[in-house]
Scaffold this active site. Structure first.
Site, PDB file in Angstrom:
ATOM      1  N   TYR A  21     138.081  57.628  95.420  1.00  0.00           N
ATOM      2  CA  TYR A  21     137.276  58.172  96.519  1.00  0.00           C
ATOM      3  C   TYR A  21     135.809  57.772  96.382  1.00  0.00           C
ATOM      4  CZ  TYR A  21     134.871  61.659  99.412  1.00  0.00           C
ATOM      5  OH  TYR A  21     134.059  62.278 100.335  1.00  0.00           O
ATOM      6  N   LYS A  45     133.378  55.444  98.867  1.00  0.00           N
ATOM      7  CA  LYS A  45     132.130  55.904  99.470  1.00  0.00           C
ATOM      8  C   LYS A  45     130.945  55.056  99.003  1.00  0.00           C
ATOM      9  CE  LYS A  45     133.629  59.229 102.083  1.00  0.00           C
ATOM     10  NZ  LYS A  45     133.508  59.150 103.563  1.00  0.00           N
TER      11      LYS A  45
END
Length: 281
Positions: free
Chosen positions: A151, A155
């Protein structure tokens, strides 16, 4: 064509309980025409029967789906002034064992999804010589910790793309804003837990099972900033005539920014201490 005093805003990831849903309501409160999108209309039930919203289904992993929704919005309103790339998925698991398919699908939504939208809408904004693109990243990417590397990597990639886009699109009259939420109260913890339950049984990291499950819910177990509060602050910034290139708000946002500038060994120690204390609480 509609009055330009009421900007047309297209937002992805607007399911009920999400940051996108809160932002849709915040933009509407500022007299914007809001195109709220999600993979299913049913997930946006709280926005139904409200004339301020034009609800559309869109799957950000499909280029065709994105181009179709952009076309429908242009047919209805004649323009798109602001795009908010908010749709995203969490992914928890040790990088040495996580299925590559889970890694790829996370990037497909969190990185390629915003880029698909950018490529679909920029030609229109370029003809208007104006527009704003808002990419929703995460403060977690400023100081990545264990178990959510997929994740945070996605990002971090989005942050880098946003910085490049800001410089590339400026000559076309388009502003690009990188929004970094802190720990915001939303449905991401529930979706992360649901996604984690589909992971295979770990081998090397089986002893860390409890910690991994706790990480999936971490952003929702600390004292979170209400999504409506975050959305109101963010919308105010985005609607400025000259918005800032980066905007961060919410629980832990300042702490993560400070960690970003610290020596790595200090940062690692603080992050590990924080994860241990959250587990105890």
């Amino acid at each position: 064509m509609d009055d330009f005093s009421e900007p047309v805003v297209l937002i992805t990831g607007c399911s009920e309980g999400s940051i996108g849903n809160a932002m849709a309501r915040a933009f509407a409160a500022e007299r914007c025409k809001v195109v709220a999108t999600s993979r299913s209309l049913r997930s946006m039930g709280n926005l139904e029967n409200d004339s301020r919203f034009f609800l559309q289904e869109v799957d950000v992993i499909s280029e065709e789906s994105i181009r179709n929704v952009v076309s429908r919005v242009l047919d209805k309103f004649g323009r798109i002034d602001i795009v908010v790339n908010n749709a995203g998925v969490q992914c928890v698991g040790p990088l040495a064992e996580i299925p590559l398919s889970a890694f790829q699908s996370t990037f497909d939504t969190n990185v390629y999804g915003p880029l698909r939208m950018v490529q679909a809408v920029v030609p229109h904004m370029a003809t208007m010589k104006k527009g704003k693109i808002v990419n929703v990243g995460s403060v977690a990417a400023l100081a990545p910790g264990p178990w959510a590397g997929t994740y945070t990597a996605s990002k971090a990639a989005l942050h880098a793309l946003t910085d490049s886009l800001r410089m590339e699109l400026k000559p076309l009259g388009i502003d690009v804003i990188n929004v970094l939420p802190g720990a915001i109260k939303s449905n991401i913890g529930q979706s992360a837990t649901a996604r984690y339950s589909q992971m295979p049984e770990w081998k090397l990291f089986k002893p860390f099972e409890g910690v991994l499950r706790a990480r999936a819910e971490f952003s929702q177990t600390v004292k979170c900033t209400p999504a409506d509060e975050f959305a109101k602050r963010t919308v105010t910034v985005v609607l400025k005539k000259t918005p800032p290139p980066w905007f961060s708000y919410g629980r832990l946002s300042t702490s993560m920014s400070i960690l970003y500038h610290m020596p790595v060994f200090i940062r690692d120690t603080i992050i590990n201490m924080g994860l241990k204390s959250s587990k105890k609480s």
